[in-house]
Design a protein around this motif. Structure first.
Motif, PDB file in Angstrom:
ATOM      1  N   LEU A  36      20.467 -49.027 -33.183  1.00 39.62           N
ATOM      2  CA  LEU A  36      21.474 -49.975 -32.695  1.00 39.62           C
ATOM      3  C   LEU A  36      22.891 -49.460 -32.939  1.00 39.62           C
ATOM      4  CD1 LEU A  36      22.191 -52.851 -31.585  1.00 39.62           C
ATOM      5  CD2 LEU A  36      22.227 -53.572 -33.995  1.00 39.62           C
ATOM      6  N   ILE A  37      23.138 -48.920 -34.131  1.00 38.13           N
ATOM      7  CA  ILE A  37      24.499 -48.469 -34.442  1.00 38.13           C
ATOM      8  C   ILE A  37      24.738 -47.007 -34.057  1.00 38.13           C
ATOM      9  CG2 ILE A  37      24.774 -50.178 -36.275  1.00 38.13           C
ATOM     10  CD1 ILE A  37      24.535 -47.809 -38.289  1.00 38.13           C
ATOM     11  N   SER A  38      23.738 -46.366 -33.491  1.00 38.37           N
ATOM     12  CA  SER A  38      23.871 -44.962 -33.053  1.00 38.37           C
ATOM     13  C   SER A  38      23.350 -44.792 -31.630  1.00 38.37           C
ATOM     14  CB  SER A  38      23.094 -44.044 -33.998  1.00 38.37           C
ATOM     15  OG  SER A  38      23.406 -44.280 -35.333  1.00 38.37           O
ATOM     16  N   LEU A  69      30.094 -40.088 -45.601  1.00 42.77           N
ATOM     17  CA  LEU A  69      28.887 -40.731 -45.091  1.00 42.77           C
ATOM     18  C   LEU A  69      29.117 -42.224 -44.849  1.00 42.77           C
ATOM     19  CD1 LEU A  69      25.848 -40.401 -44.402  1.00 42.77           C
ATOM     20  CD2 LEU A  69      25.365 -41.012 -46.783  1.00 42.77           C
ATOM     21  N   LEU A  70      29.738 -42.893 -45.796  1.00 35.58           N
ATOM     22  CA  LEU A  70      30.028 -44.317 -45.650  1.00 35.58           C
ATOM     23  C   LEU A  70      31.021 -44.583 -44.521  1.00 35.58           C
ATOM     24  CD1 LEU A  70      30.148 -45.140 -49.431  1.00 35.58           C
ATOM     25  CD2 LEU A  70      28.592 -46.230 -47.784  1.00 35.58           C
ATOM     26  N   LEU A  71      31.993 -43.708 -44.353  1.00 37.85           N
ATOM     27  CA  LEU A  71      32.956 -43.869 -43.270  1.00 37.85           C
ATOM     28  C   LEU A  71      32.279 -43.690 -41.911  1.00 37.85           C
ATOM     29  CD1 LEU A  71      35.850 -44.425 -42.454  1.00 37.85           C
ATOM     30  CD2 LEU A  71      36.319 -41.967 -42.721  1.00 37.85           C
ATOM     31  N   ILE A  72      31.388 -42.721 -41.803  1.00 41.05           N
ATOM     32  CA  ILE A  72      30.620 -42.539 -40.563  1.00 41.05           C
ATOM     33  C   ILE A  72      29.804 -43.796 -40.274  1.00 41.05           C
ATOM     34  CG2 ILE A  72      28.691 -41.270 -39.515  1.00 41.05           C
ATOM     35  CD1 ILE A  72      29.795 -38.759 -41.010  1.00 41.05           C
ATOM     36  N   PHE A  73      29.161 -44.327 -41.299  1.00 40.31           N
ATOM     37  CA  PHE A  73      28.379 -45.551 -41.157  1.00 40.31           C
ATOM     38  C   PHE A  73      29.275 -46.706 -40.701  1.00 40.31           C
ATOM     39  CE2 PHE A  73      25.938 -49.072 -43.492  1.00 40.31           C
ATOM     40  CZ  PHE A  73      25.068 -49.269 -42.431  1.00 40.31           C
ATOM     41  N   ALA A  74      30.441 -46.871 -41.329  1.00 44.53           N
ATOM     42  CA  ALA A  74      31.365 -47.955 -40.976  1.00 44.53           C
ATOM     43  C   ALA A  74      31.859 -47.819 -39.541  1.00 44.53           C
ATOM     44  CB  ALA A  74      32.545 -47.978 -41.945  1.00 44.53           C
ATOM     45  N   LEU A  75      32.213 -46.598 -39.145  1.00 42.97           N
ATOM     46  CA  LEU A  75      32.697 -46.387 -37.781  1.00 42.97           C
ATOM     47  C   LEU A  75      31.582 -46.593 -36.760  1.00 42.97           C
ATOM     48  CD1 LEU A  75      35.038 -43.328 -38.392  1.00 42.97           C
ATOM     49  CD2 LEU A  75      35.711 -45.710 -37.923  1.00 42.97           C
ATOM     50  N   SER A  76      30.368 -46.169 -37.095  1.00 46.61           N
ATOM     51  CA  SER A  76      29.228 -46.399 -36.199  1.00 46.61           C
ATOM     52  C   SER A  76      28.987 -47.890 -36.009  1.00 46.61           C
ATOM     53  CB  SER A  76      27.959 -45.745 -36.755  1.00 46.61           C
ATOM     54  OG  SER A  76      28.084 -44.358 -36.755  1.00 46.61           O
ATOM     55  N   MET A  77      29.041 -48.640 -37.103  1.00 48.75           N
ATOM     56  CA  MET A  77      28.890 -50.101 -37.006  1.00 48.75           C
ATOM     57  C   MET A  77      29.997 -50.685 -36.144  1.00 48.75           C
ATOM     58  SD  MET A  77      27.976 -51.077 -40.955  1.00 48.75           S
ATOM     59  CE  MET A  77      27.703 -52.822 -40.671  1.00 48.75           C
TER      60      MET A  77
END
Length: 143
Positions: free
Chosen positions: A50-52, A94-102
């Motif tokens: 969903l987020i990717s 890693l967390l920033l990539i996750f946040a931006l993907s969301m």
């Protein structure tokens, strides 16, 4: 109680490592249904898709596995204080990539609600504190 860089660094290490381990535990069904976000591996993989949406479906399971392995490694290294600054910066990215993907896939509210930007900022802050305290690294440095 005096709050100094050592105390802050120790708290950041514990907070970030426990957050990573909690998320991993959730993927493997170790949290009760009442508090679980994913509850099982398949739900986590579905959320990863969903987020990717730009990642092919055939790679999502691999991405989920790699990210989970990285979170376990990062959590352990932060917890024991091994190469803390390095693993804190990797965690932040890693967390920033996750946040931006969301943010780009489902909107910014989820990233805010789950404090992913905050966790990323905390990891960047941790990576900037050079003083060693209760870290394996301190044992490896000749003082």
């Amino acid at each position: 109680m005096i709050i100094n860089n050592r105390t802050i660094k120790f708290f950041l290490r514990l907070a970030l490592s426990s957050a990573f381990l909690s998320a991993v535990a959730d993927r493997f069904g170790m949290w009760s249904d009442e508090v679980s976000v994913w509850g099982n591996w398949q739900n986590f993989i579905n959320y990863t898709q969903l987020i990717s949406p730009w990642i092919p479906n055939s790679l999502i399971s691999i991405i989920g596995t790699v990210v989970t392995a990285l979170e376990i490694i990062f959590a352990f290294c932060l917890l024991v204080g091994f190469k803390t600054e390095f693993f804190a910066k990797l965690s932040a990215v890693l967390l920033l990539i996750f946040a931006l993907s969301m943010t780009f896939s489902t909107g910014i509210k989820g990233a805010f609600d789950f404090s992913v930007f905050t966790a990323s900022a905390a990891a960047f802050a941790l990576g900037s504190i050079k003083e060693k305290y209760m870290e394996v690294d301190k044992l490896m440095i000749n003082e």
